[in-house]
Design a protein around this motif. Structure first.
Motif, PDB file in Angstrom:
ATOM      1  N   GLY A  27       0.815  -1.223   0.000  1.00 66.09           N
ATOM      2  CA  GLY A  27       0.000   0.000   0.000  1.00 66.09           C
ATOM      3  C   GLY A  27       0.839   1.260   0.000  1.00 66.09           C
ATOM      4  N   PHE A  28       0.158   2.373   0.256  1.00 66.01           N
ATOM      5  CA  PHE A  28       0.729   3.727   0.163  1.00 66.01           C
ATOM      6  C   PHE A  28       0.934   4.312   1.543  1.00 66.01           C
ATOM      7  N   SER A  93      -4.719  -1.955   0.347  1.00 66.46           N
ATOM      8  CA  SER A  93      -5.136  -0.566   0.147  1.00 66.46           C
ATOM      9  C   SER A  93      -4.808  -0.077  -1.264  1.00 66.46           C
ATOM     10  N   MET A 150       0.709  10.478   9.408  1.00 65.89           N
ATOM     11  CA  MET A 150      -0.074   9.362   8.875  1.00 65.89           C
ATOM     12  C   MET A 150      -0.141   8.117   9.787  1.00 65.89           C
ATOM     13  N   MET A 183      -3.513   7.388  -7.878  1.00 66.11           N
ATOM     14  CA  MET A 183      -4.708   6.993  -7.119  1.00 66.11           C
ATOM     15  C   MET A 183      -5.879   7.925  -7.429  1.00 66.11           C
ATOM     16  N   LEU A 210      -9.357   4.636   7.841  1.00 71.29           N
ATOM     17  CA  LEU A 210      -8.941   5.251   6.581  1.00 71.29           C
ATOM     18  C   LEU A 210      -9.844   4.817   5.419  1.00 71.29           C
TER      19      LEU A 210
HETATM   20  C1  MLT Z   1      -3.105   3.117   1.295  1.00 74.50           C
HETATM   21  O1  MLT Z   1      -3.082   2.758   2.484  1.00 74.50           O
HETATM   22  O2  MLT Z   1      -2.576   2.474   0.392  1.00 74.50           O
HETATM   23  C2  MLT Z   1      -3.772   4.435   0.962  1.00 74.50           C
HETATM   24  O3  MLT Z   1      -4.024   5.138   2.117  1.00 74.50           O
HETATM   25  C3  MLT Z   1      -5.005   4.223   0.174  1.00 74.50           C
HETATM   26  C4  MLT Z   1      -5.744   5.483  -0.118  1.00 74.50           C
HETATM   27  O4  MLT Z   1      -5.272   6.572   0.242  1.00 74.50           O
HETATM   28  O5  MLT Z   1      -6.809   5.391  -0.753  1.00 74.50           O
END
Ligand code: MLT
Length: 254
Positions: A27-28, A93, A150, A183, A210
């Motif tokens: 994920g990001f 995610s 974050m 995204m 989230l």
């Molecule tokens: C993630 O956890 O990969 C991102 O927060 C996904 C998102 O921002 O939609």
């Protein structure tokens, strides 16, 4: 890690274990090391392949714009290089968005897909705008402020927060910017999932702040072949918060 040159980049990846191929997409704004805690529970059942997506970890960071489908093309190039035709693929995610882009473009290569703390819906206009604003901030100030703010949105667990902080601060500004733009521009994949014939495993924490678990329930209601493993007490990082339970869900892809 090994590195493969293709699509104008070097893609770094790790491979280990025995069994059917399993591609895990991070994920990001993380990298493949986000799977480190879940991987030991999977390597007896799968040939586990964990790439660093373009812009993250040890893979090349590009200054140009790209899409989630370009990121999925990198995964197809990696599978070609490894001689793997069909795969189970699970994404966390943002990795889920890339998994969906991969499944849509290469349905013939899919055995099953897993979406972990993810969603099929595209961004609202407001969310898109927020991402582009974050991209501007990161381009100017770097990832460090994201690394501070974050982690507490990702997990309530201090150990996981600290791991996430380290992981985020290691990422490069341009990679984070590139992923935010990709995204924001992604399409809605819900109608695609409705018509899919392969198994879909949804893994989601009931405490995800989230991406709420309702996003997985929406897929469950829409797709014929979906099942949901709800992880009680997990926020957005189940593979670090509850690795064994997350692995149990991923094993449903076998
Ligand atoms: C993630 O956890 O990969 C991102 O927060 C996904 C998102 O921002 O939609």
């Amino acid at each position: 890690m090994k590195t493969l040159a293709m699509n104008g980049i070097n893609l770094a990846y790790t491979r280990g274990g025995n069994g059917v191929p399993l591609l895990l997409v991070h994920g990001f704004p993380l990298d493949s090391t986000s799977w480190n805690e879940v991987r030991p529970f999977l390597e007896d059942d799968f040939d586990v392949i964990t790439p660093d997506l373009r812009g993250f970890g040890q893979s090349t960071t590009l200054e140009t714009e790209y899409t989630v489908t370009d990121m999925a093309d990198d995964l197809a190039g990696l599978l070609d290089h490894l001689g793997i035709k069909k795969v189970a693929i699970a994404g966390h995610s943002m990795g889920g968005y890339i998994t969906l882009a991969f499944a849509k473009k290469y349905p013939e290569r899919i055995n099953a897909i897993g979406l972990i703390s993810s969603q099929a819906a595209s961004d609202s206009a407001e969310r898109k705008e927020g991402r582009l604003k974050s991209a501007q901030e990161v381009a100017i100030n770097g990832v460090s402020s994201m690394a501070q703010t974050m982690p507490e949105k990702l997990s309530a667990n201090p150990r996981v927060q600290s791991l996430a902080r380290d992981l985020i601060s290691r990422q490069k500004n341009a990679g984070v910017v590139g992923a935010l733009k990709a995204m924001a521009a992604r399409e809605d994949y819900l109608s695609f999932l409705k018509g899919c014939h392969f198994p879909i495993v949804l893994i989601h924490g009931d405490a995800d702040t989230l991406i709420p678990i309702d996003r997985s329930k929406e897929i469950l209601a829409a797709a014929d072949h979906a099942r949901l493993l709800e992880i009680k007490g997990a926020n957005h990082m189940p593979m670090m918060e509850f690795p064994e339970q997350t692995a149990k869900g991923i094993k449903l892809l076998k």
